[in-house]
Design an enzyme around this catalytic site. Structure first.
Site, mmCIF file in Angstrom:
data_model
loop_
_atom_site.group_PDB
_atom_site.id
_atom_site.type_symbol
_atom_site.label_atom_id
_atom_site.label_comp_id
_atom_site.label_asym_id
_atom_site.label_seq_id
_atom_site.Cartn_x
_atom_site.Cartn_y
_atom_site.Cartn_z
ATOM 1 C CB SER A 152 -1.099 0.146 1.413
ATOM 2 O OG SER A 152 -1.624 -1.207 1.315
ATOM 3 N N GLY A 154 2.426 2.783 -3.078
ATOM 4 C CA GLY A 154 2.227 3.222 -4.280
ATOM 5 C C GLY A 154 3.364 2.661 -5.263
ATOM 6 C CB SER A 157 2.685 -3.957 -3.525
ATOM 7 O OG SER A 157 1.554 -3.188 -3.167
ATOM 8 C CB ALA A 160 4.900 -6.431 -7.631
ATOM 9 C CG ASP A 202 1.405 -0.009 -11.964
ATOM 10 O OD1 ASP A 202 1.996 1.247 -12.068
ATOM 11 O OD2 ASP A 202 0.324 0.122 -11.281
HETATM 12 C C1 GLA Z 1 -1.043 3.404 -10.601
HETATM 13 C C2 GLA Z 1 -1.610 3.049 -11.634
HETATM 14 C C3 GLA Z 1 -0.788 2.989 -12.843
HETATM 15 C C4 GLA Z 1 -0.683 4.504 -13.137
HETATM 16 C C5 GLA Z 1 0.070 5.107 -11.807
HETATM 17 C C6 GLA Z 1 -0.037 6.475 -11.824
HETATM 18 O O1 GLA Z 1 0.048 2.851 -10.116
HETATM 19 O O2 GLA Z 1 -1.843 1.421 -11.550
HETATM 20 O O3 GLA Z 1 -1.678 2.388 -13.918
HETATM 21 O O4 GLA Z 1 -1.639 5.170 -13.503
HETATM 22 O O5 GLA Z 1 -0.885 4.804 -10.728
HETATM 23 O O6 GLA Z 1 1.080 6.931 -12.689
#
Ligand code: GLA
Length: 436
Positions: A152, A154, A157, A160, A202
């Site tokens: 949690s 950012g 995770s 991943a 991500d």
């Molecule tokens: C989260 C979302 C991504 C992206 C970011 C912001 O991690 O999963 O797709 O939008 O926020 O850049």
């Protein structure tokens, strides 16, 4: 430091021994997926609009130790959550996007609350593989562990975890799947199975990154490249990676992305801005995505957007430019310039995308004036979690203690809720997800 520093031998031994115990198999049979967390220095919140993003992984992440089952059974335990996830790979998985996310007890009629929320990623991976037409015959018995205190935050995770399950199912079923396909499978987990309208930043970072390089992904065309900094030494740019460290500064705010309507609401606002701009330029037939709007069209018609939509569009167009400039700065090894762009991106997230929260904005402001910091911004969705900063490697410790002191003064309660009061963690760049 860097590539080889994660996971440690003891982390690997721990997970292999646990999986051998729970499955009754030999420790030598245990395979481990390494699925690193990612950061996005430039390109925040534009992936869902088809923008171009930059990313790299860090030397921390998810470990999934597993053995292929002798049948279709999946049995998974977690290092962080109670309960056990059990299902069979021959069950058909259906999307969960009708769930009320802030009430995990509603997500499943059976099992504990913990089982409901964390087991969904394993089921989602099976859903995606099934949807992709793969025949999944063998289950897995496994143990999944995240880095302590980093869930949690950012750092993605959730992607991943999704990638880790995909790789484990593929390995157990002898499937060879290229990273591009896995990017799409993870998109199915998040967009279709879980109902989050996020982009592909991500999982692209997690699957494509290479130590020493900046990963660049055009989220519209899916074209991607690895941008190497100067002074390359074969695959790894040792020198560049020794020049900086990555600071993770935790706000202490923890709330899952799926419980926060802010993310999907911003996506809808961007789409509405795109719709108006496309209509104004006679292109209403195109999908309402800001990447379908030429920047000249934006300049000509932006006066037609209401103030909120105008801010979202301004973030998109200015962020795309920062990414392109940032790739040049990285390629020439200019960390000062790269850092300035990161901080400008952070400011645009605050002023135009308006996705911060008070503690995160305070952290950002502290980081940009910390000693040796090249640049900083929120990480991930940016409503909770952490900020990231690139810092001169020689001044990383000074910067970390400065940030800890200042943030603790402003937010003593939240600072005490970070992992054992560790407001800041100093990391290195990492590599891509893989099975060992
Ligand atoms: C989260 C979302 C991504 C992206 C970011 C912001 O991690 O999963 O797709 O939008 O926020 O850049």
């Amino acid at each position: 430091m860097g590539e080889m520093s994660w996971p440690s031998e003891s982390e690997l031994n721990f997970i292999k021994t646990k999986v051998a115990e729970m499955s009754g198999r030999d420790v030598r049979e245990v395979r481990v997926v390494l699925s690193p967390y990612r950061i996005c220095p430039l390109g925040a919140h534009i992936d869902h609009q088809g923008g171009t993003v930059s990313a790299l992984t860090i030397n921390k992440g998810i470990l999934l130790g597993f053995v292929p089952s002798n049948d279709s059974q999946v049995v998974i335990q977690s290092g962080q959550f109670r309960g056990e996830v059990r299902f069979c790979v021959d069950e058909t998985q259906l999307p969960k996007n009708a769930i009320k996310w802030n009430n995990p007890a509603q997500s499943n009629g059976s099992g504990s609350v913990e089982e409901c929320s964390w087991g969904n990623y394993a089921r989602g991976a099976l859903y995606a593989l099934q949807k992709g037409g793969n025949h999944i015959k063998w289950g897995i018995a496994g143990l999944i562990c995240g880095a302590e205190g980093l869930d949690s935050s950012g750092l993605s995770s959730s992607a991943a975890v999704g990638v880790a399950y995909l790789l484990a199912f593929e390995s157990s079923n002898n499937l060879t799947v290229d990273p591009e396909e896995n990017i799409e499978y993870d998109r199915l987990i998040e967009n279709e199975y879980l109902g989050l309208k996020n982009g592909i930043l991500d999982q692209s970072a997690i699957l494509l990154s290479s130590y020493g390089c900046l990963t660049c992904m055009n989220c519209k065309t899916k074209e991607h490249k690895l941008v190497r900094a100067p002074d390359m030494n074969s695959r790894c740019n040792i020198r560049m990676n020794k020049k900086f460290k990555i600071l993770l500064a935790f706000s202490g705010l923890k709330q899952a992305l799926t419980t926060n309507p802010g993310y999907n609401r911003r996506v809808a606002e961007c789409q509405e801005a795109a719709r108006i701009l496309l209509q104004a330029s006679g292109n209403e037939g195109l999908d309402p995505l800001l990447s379908n709007v030429e920047s000249e069209v934006y300049e000509e018609h932006k006066c037609k957007l209401d103030p909120i939509l105008a801010k979202r569009a301004e973030h998109y167009f200015s962020e795309n430019k920062r990414v392109l400039n940032g790739l040049d700065s990285w390629a020439s090894g200019n960390l000062e310039e790269f850092g300035k762009l990161i901080s400008a991106s952070g400011l645009s997230s605050i002023e135009n995308y308006e996705c911060g929260s008070e503690p995160l904005i305070q952290l950002y402001e502290i980081l940009v004036k910390a000693p040796g910091v090249y640049g900083a911004r929120f990480s991930g969705a940016g409503f909770r979690g952490c900020c990231i900063a690139f810092v001169d490697a020689n001044r990383a410790l000074d910067a970390a203690s400065f940030v800890k002191k200042e943030y603790t003064m402003l937010q003593p309660k939240l600072a005490s809720q970070t992992n054992e009061g560790n407001v800041v963690l100093i990391c290195d760049a990492g590599d891509c997800a893989r099975v060992i």
